[in-house]
Design a protein around this motif. Sequence first.
Motif: not given
Ligand code: CP3
Length: 360
Positions: A112, A225, A339, A59, A95, A55, A46-48
């Motif tokens: 969130g 996960s 994580h 967005r 995602d 970012y 989740r570095q991006a």
């Molecule tokens: O840096 C990266 O890894 C970028 C790519 C990436 C995202 N999601 C972007 C994202 C990756 C590899 C994921 C994987 C992902 N998504 C997982 C597996 C990794 C883990 O954390 O265990 C899971 C379970 C998800 C499902 C998901 N998508 C969640 C739980 C969330 C967070 C919701 C929140 O706002 O708390 C997302 C949204 C998401 N996916 C964001 C990003 C950058 C945040 C969206 C935003 O900026 O509003």
Amino acid sequence: MSLGTTAVAPPRSGLSPRRRGLTATSPFLRAAAGDRPERVPVWFMRQAGRVLPEYRALRATTAMLDSCRNAEMVTEITLQPVRRFRPDAAIFFSDIVLPLAAVGVDVDIVAGVGPVVAQPIRARADLDVLRPLQPDDVPYVSTAVGMLIRELGETPLIGFAGAPFTLASYLIEGGPSRSHTRTKALMYSDPELWHDLLGRLAEITTGFLRVQVDAGADAVQLFDSWAGALNEDDYLRYVAPHSARVLSAFADDGVPRIHFGVNTGQLLGAMGAAGADVVGVDWRVPLDEAALRVGGDRAVQGNLDPATVFAPADVLAEKVRDVCRRGAAAPGHIFNFGHGVLPESDPGVLAHIVDLVHEF
Ligand code: CP3
């Protein structure tokens, strides 16, 4: 006009000249292959996004999944942390629920909260929507991977997907869950429906990774996960065969396969045996112990507690070094958090961690 609408698959035999060069020199790819490069490679799950103001600016007016469908945005967001932190690998911005949406599941990502599914899967008829994913369902993915590998030069690109169990949990619960109650209820009460569901998800996941690998991704990470919610017996019976099918589909592609989950201390051996080249470890099990549990024959990835970024500088530095020292017990070690990066993290501290690992 989108490219690649004909059904001709690119050749899969052997490595591209670009990859052949990278495999010999990239610390990330060498460590994944069980080698000890001159420096410990590091990247952050989740570095991006999340912690980067550039970012958030990009967005501001675009919904999460819409940004994943825009190849230019995907490329820019993937590159942002590479410019900032100079990690040893980039992870493709997308995602785990994107391929589900691409085949027609009504799923959205609520800020969130996480993924929310409008019509959760509860019965056999609900499976119909889960058809195999075709490259044409995600044309922006191959376009973005192609743009990225040109920009990234010597930095490898990691493609990824959600594993069948973790996707099933979102689909069955309808959203994030702590206890995975409905998921386990379905697993125990209707194993036939369960295996049909996970079989379909394995096919979608394989399709999503296939698009990324055929377009040039250098490695893949399978995110399971929430697999840590299971004991080893249930994991082996209900989950491992489906994840193994996904991982085995890439056995001949020359791309390392990273298999990651959280709270999986009891599953590290099984997750390695499912066909991973690298096993991702969260921060709960020390890496030297994890390497033993994995079987001592493959690389590990991890495992600094992501909350360590809030520790005083001397504590942080010692914990980074401790992870590096313990990682040396495995045939190969890729430094990462246990994580994803926590949203409140200071980007400057992340850049500092990359330096600490490289100086080790
Ligand atoms: O840096 C990266 O890894 C970028 C790519 C990436 C995202 N999601 C972007 C994202 C990756 C590899 C994921 C994987 C992902 N998504 C997982 C597996 C990794 C883990 O954390 O265990 C899971 C379970 C998800 C499902 C998901 N998508 C969640 C739980 C969330 C967070 C919701 C929140 O706002 O708390 C997302 C949204 C998401 N996916 C964001 C990003 C950058 C945040 C969206 C935003 O900026 O509003």
